[in-house]
Enzyme design. Sequence first.
Site, PDB file in Angstrom:
ATOM      1  N   ALA A   1       2.101  -7.580  -5.733  1.00 43.26           N
ATOM      2  CA  ALA A   1       2.426  -7.272  -7.129  1.00 43.26           C
ATOM      3  C   ALA A   1       2.286  -5.778  -7.349  1.00 43.26           C
ATOM      4  O   ALA A   1       1.179  -5.268  -7.477  1.00 43.26           O
ATOM      5  CB  ALA A   1       1.507  -8.050  -8.058  1.00 43.26           C
TER       6      ALA A   1
ATOM      7  N   ASP B   1     -11.437 -13.125  -6.389  1.00 40.30           N
ATOM      8  CA  ASP B   1     -11.587 -12.104  -7.429  1.00 40.30           C
ATOM      9  C   ASP B   1     -13.023 -11.595  -7.411  1.00 40.30           C
ATOM     10  O   ASP B   1     -13.951 -12.393  -7.288  1.00 40.30           O
ATOM     11  CB  ASP B   1     -11.251 -12.727  -8.803  1.00 40.30           C
ATOM     12  CG  ASP B   1     -10.834 -11.690  -9.821  1.00 40.30           C
ATOM     13  OD1 ASP B   1     -11.636 -10.773 -10.098  1.00 40.30           O
ATOM     14  OD2 ASP B   1      -9.712 -11.796 -10.347  1.00 40.30           O
TER      15      ASP B   1
ATOM     16  N   TYR C   1      -3.552   4.948  -9.824  1.00 43.30           N
ATOM     17  CA  TYR C   1      -2.871   3.656  -9.873  1.00 43.30           C
ATOM     18  C   TYR C   1      -1.460   3.766  -9.296  1.00 43.30           C
ATOM     19  O   TYR C   1      -1.106   3.072  -8.349  1.00 43.30           O
ATOM     20  CB  TYR C   1      -2.817   3.189 -11.331  1.00 43.30           C
ATOM     21  CG  TYR C   1      -2.255   1.803 -11.546  1.00 43.30           C
ATOM     22  CD1 TYR C   1      -2.938   0.669 -11.108  1.00 43.30           C
ATOM     23  CD2 TYR C   1      -1.051   1.611 -12.230  1.00 43.30           C
ATOM     24  CE1 TYR C   1      -2.436  -0.608 -11.333  1.00 43.30           C
ATOM     25  CE2 TYR C   1      -0.552   0.343 -12.468  1.00 43.30           C
ATOM     26  CZ  TYR C   1      -1.242  -0.758 -12.025  1.00 43.30           C
ATOM     27  OH  TYR C   1      -0.747  -2.026 -12.257  1.00 43.30           O
TER      28      TYR C   1
END
Length: 319
Positions: A122, A32, A153
Amino acid sequence: MKTILVTGGAGFIGSHLCNRLVEHGDTVICLDNLLTGSQKNIAHLLSKSNFFFIKQDVCKPFASRKFNRIDEIYHLASPADPNVNSPISYMALPFETMQANTLGTWNMCELAFKHKAKLLFASTSEVYGDPQVSPQGEDYRGNVSTTGPRSVYDESKRFGETIVSAFVREKNLNGRITRIFNTYGPRMNINEGRAVVNFIKQALTEGPITIYGDGKQTRSFCYIDDQIAGQILAMEKGTAGEVFNIGNDDEITILEFAKIIQRLARSKSKIIFSQELPEDDPRQRKPDIKKAKKNLNWKPRISLEEGLLKTIKYFDELL
Ligand code: UDP
């Protein structure tokens, strides 16, 4: 036991996934860059011998000599907050969002290919845009603007799906795609402008609960534990190239949702209609989850009231 890489592992969904995998005894590498994720979400995992945190952008080559084997990759890294007023929304971070879902997805596909690892990408219900059919099944191709504010997005997730599908077809990658519908629970970012977070914060501080538009737009909210169970089953039981909607199919209007939060938080807050519906805000959203139910033997188990009470308690302690 497996070695599992979770990108976006310090985010809301990623950190719950890391939790579950660490508890199961797998070795978990959390990748991350902390752009929207938080080290606080994984603080309790840092002392575990089977948990490793690497602060790095998912678009950079993953080269850790410590791990010569990776069995599974869950690729979750991406800003995900849709609200234009929020500093961590994908609209505030358009380039990072597009990169994580395209270059990052490509990078993770290459890495999975190299390690002969299984991959789960995902994706999102946003690939359906403002849908013209309800509920949305996996076959529905969506109604998405390529240029509107949400497109950074929506379209990058769509292209991410295309990348995974091409790797599956051309290189036999063992990759699958989950489309995550609205999910809520503890560890959602308090700075987000999402309806769940806004309404709970507003209810707890007795401020006005802000409805955008007339509140008749619908969503269906999935509690985080159910979402994580779905993700893991999709990795375990899903086969290469498959797509699964993972979400709750109890559809309610945003106005009803606000009223439930107001009641559960025993709040005296007023509900106000504070602004127009944002551009491209989907008017309805409800997943068709027949496929996940049948193929993965999964279904959401936690009721909205039960999940919201847990979430309200979390924010109450935080505020
Ligand atoms: N919304 C609202 N008030 C808020 C925040 C969001 O009425 O303070 C609305 C938003 O316009 C959308 C719905 O609630 O119609 C769900 O928004 P959210 O940001 O949670 O996620 P989305 O489902 O749009 O990705």
